[in-house]
Write an enzyme that holds these catalytic residues in place. Structure first.
Site, mmCIF file in Angstrom:
data_model
loop_
_atom_site.group_PDB
_atom_site.id
_atom_site.type_symbol
_atom_site.label_atom_id
_atom_site.label_comp_id
_atom_site.label_asym_id
_atom_site.label_seq_id
_atom_site.Cartn_x
_atom_site.Cartn_y
_atom_site.Cartn_z
ATOM 1 N N SER A 67 -0.312 10.728 10.226
ATOM 2 C CA SER A 67 0.169 12.092 10.397
ATOM 3 C C SER A 67 0.569 12.233 11.859
ATOM 4 O O SER A 67 -0.261 12.028 12.751
ATOM 5 C CB SER A 67 -0.932 13.088 10.029
ATOM 6 O OG SER A 67 -0.419 14.384 9.883
ATOM 7 N N ARG B 99 -11.619 7.601 2.134
ATOM 8 C CA ARG B 99 -12.141 8.736 2.909
ATOM 9 C C ARG B 99 -13.594 8.450 3.298
ATOM 10 O O ARG B 99 -14.517 8.640 2.520
ATOM 11 C CB ARG B 99 -12.037 10.025 2.084
ATOM 12 C CG ARG B 99 -12.149 11.299 2.903
ATOM 13 C CD ARG B 99 -11.963 12.514 2.019
ATOM 14 N NE ARG B 99 -10.647 12.575 1.434
ATOM 15 C CZ ARG B 99 -9.576 13.106 2.024
ATOM 16 N NH1 ARG B 99 -9.679 13.611 3.231
ATOM 17 N NH2 ARG B 99 -8.407 13.129 1.416
ATOM 18 N N ARG C 285 -7.181 2.585 5.965
ATOM 19 C CA ARG C 285 -6.196 2.849 4.909
ATOM 20 C C ARG C 285 -5.132 1.755 4.861
ATOM 21 O O ARG C 285 -4.583 1.461 3.792
ATOM 22 C CB ARG C 285 -5.575 4.230 5.104
ATOM 23 C CG ARG C 285 -6.581 5.349 4.892
ATOM 24 C CD ARG C 285 -5.956 6.725 4.803
ATOM 25 N NE ARG C 285 -6.985 7.741 4.556
ATOM 26 C CZ ARG C 285 -6.763 8.955 4.105
ATOM 27 N NH1 ARG C 285 -5.511 9.343 3.840
ATOM 28 N NH2 ARG C 285 -7.746 9.814 3.907
ATOM 29 N N ARG D 201 -16.073 11.655 10.918
ATOM 30 C CA ARG D 201 -15.759 12.946 10.322
ATOM 31 C C ARG D 201 -16.752 13.266 9.206
ATOM 32 O O ARG D 201 -17.087 12.398 8.396
ATOM 33 C CB ARG D 201 -14.332 12.970 9.762
ATOM 34 C CG ARG D 201 -13.275 12.784 10.837
ATOM 35 C CD ARG D 201 -11.874 12.902 10.303
ATOM 36 N NE ARG D 201 -10.902 12.583 11.340
ATOM 37 C CZ ARG D 201 -9.579 12.509 11.157
ATOM 38 N NH1 ARG D 201 -9.078 12.753 9.955
ATOM 39 N NH2 ARG D 201 -8.779 12.202 12.159
ATOM 40 N N GLU E 182 -1.354 9.285 2.144
ATOM 41 C CA GLU E 182 -1.175 9.439 3.594
ATOM 42 C C GLU E 182 -1.854 8.303 4.362
ATOM 43 O O GLU E 182 -2.996 7.949 4.100
ATOM 44 C CB GLU E 182 -1.776 10.774 4.052
ATOM 45 C CG GLU E 182 -1.657 10.995 5.560
ATOM 46 C CD GLU E 182 -2.661 12.006 6.090
ATOM 47 O OE1 GLU E 182 -3.024 11.892 7.277
ATOM 48 O OE2 GLU E 182 -3.096 12.884 5.311
#
Length: 426
Positions: A351, A276, A390, A261, A348
């Protein structure tokens, strides 16, 4: 992708649902373009019918010796032949304009999704686990990690910001977490393991909704392919342009892949540490199901993601996202947020979204209900089960010891070859 017929049936409801997403009313424009497209289509069909009838009449006129009538009919047929390509191009152009507008719109939120513009309006549903009490001040993973093999400097020197080089036990721990997740999702939760492509064509990222609106979030190769931002793209598109048998549903798929990403919309966020990254590992869950199975599948997928956190004894909370904070393709989303003691916050880690038939329409993925004459679009769901990097962060922060070592959660010890503690590198 939305069904223009449903928009025509109740434009006010469509605009009201989009307004919950912060999108201005658009139904009038869509209906106008569609009306013009259908009018052109009718003119084209009428012209084709008239051409066929006139061609037949030419033969009858010639047979009867009505040469003048035949010539008039021939002139009419010639004029129609000249007109049809123009009508076909007009219909194509209007159809493309309509499809482009529909493709750029987000999915409509489910009725039970709370109102709100951003994460501040998300609703906490439940919590699991009790955050550990430390006899010392817990540190963030970015402070613990370097001594254990989380090398930010080498990653940045080699590839730039948001890349990390993992060494030794740290690299093995990430591999162990991913292997544990895959084994648990396949052996316990009923998902079929897949090994999908990491590079896909335009049609695939269009099918799951990243194109055309979110191209800046992706990495594009020089030969026109896209690096997947998540295995959701590859797994969901595995049923593209397919008519599935009802007994094949629900279809539960999982894969552990690198994900890529650009983080174009995350400037200034989580620039420090491993939260991230441009490249990261994730175990993805995807379900393809019949419309009446979505609720059970959503519940199952949420529970499947939760089961990983529970097995690792990582405290977390479950959040129902508001309309303004959901991904564009989702109708309803639950986020799982893991407790990070170094940050003193829930972050988070998964999701899990129900997309209805939004993606299926873009992919033309259908099934034929038992006894039905016509096919219907399937429903799709996706979620992280979990984000591996994560989870690595959560293990480091929750299992840290005062001297800088990290205890390995018992569920991961077999995957670590019996190693029970990560010690600082010498």
């Amino acid at each position: 992708m939305h069904d223009i017929r449903l928009i025509r049936d109740d434009p006010a409801a469509f605009d009201a649902a989009l307004a919950r997403r912060g999108v201005a009313p658009v139904s009038a424009t869509l209906i106008d373009i569609d009306a013009r497209r259908r009018a052109v289509s009718t003119r084209m069909q009428d012209a084709q019918n008239r051409r066929n009838a006139a061609s037949k009449d030419i033969g009858m006129a010639m047979k009867d010796g009505r040469i003048e009538d035949a010539e008039i009919l021939k002139a009419e047929v010639a004029e129609i032949k000249d007109t049809l390509p123009q009508l076909e191009e007009e219909e194509r152009s209007l159809g493309a304009e309509l499809d482009a507008m529909l493709a750029a719109l987000p999915n409509l939120p489910a009725a039970e999704v709370p109102e709100g513009e951003d994460e501040a309006a998300n609703v906490e549903v439940s919590r699991w686990g009790t955050p550990r009490s430390f006899a010392f001040t817990p540190r963030e993973h970015a402070d613990i990690g370097p001594a254990l093999g989380m090398d930010f400097e080498t990653g940045a020197a080699m590839s730039g910001a948001r890349f990390t080089f993992l060494r030794g036990g740290m690299a093995r721990l990430q591999r162990a977490i991913a292997a544990f997740m895959l084994d648990h999702q396949t052996g316990t939760n009923g998902y079929t393991e897949c090994d999908p492509p990491l590079l896909v064509k335009d049609e695939a990222v269009y099918g799951t909704g990243q194109l055309p609106k979110f191209s800046e979030d992706l990495f594009h190769t020089t030969d026109g392919r896209w690096l997947i931002p998540t295995a959701e793209v590859s797994l969901t598109n595995s049923v593209r342009e397919t008519i599935l048998e009802p007994d094949a549903l629900p279809m539960r798929l999982t894969a552990q892949t690198p994900c890529f990403r650009s983080e174009a919309g995350a400037a200034g966020r989580d620039t420090r540490g491993f939260i991230r990254q441009h490249q990261f590992e994730k175990v993805e869950l995807v379900s393809i199901c019949a419309p009446d199975q979505w609720q059970a599948e959503h519940d199952h997928m949420v529970a499947s993601a939760e089961s990983i956190l529970q097995a690792l004894d990582l405290p977390y909370r479950k959040m129902l996202l508001c309309a303004g904070d959901m991904g564009a393709g989702a109708k309803k989303t639950f986020d799982l947020e893991v407790w990070l003691p170094g940050q003193g916050a829930y972050r988070e880690i998964s999701s899990i979204s129900w997309c209805g038939d939004f993606q299926a329409r873009r992919m033309d993925a259908r099934y034929k209900p038992e006894g039905a004459k016509r096919t219907e679009f399937v429903h799709t769901l996706n979620g992280s089960g979990l984000a591996v990097g994560r989870t690595l962060v959560a293990v480091l922060e929750n299992y840290q010891q005062e001297g800088g070592s990290v205890t390995i959660p018992s569920a991961l010890v077999p995957y670590m070859g019996g190693i029970t503690t990560l010690e600082p590198l010498g």
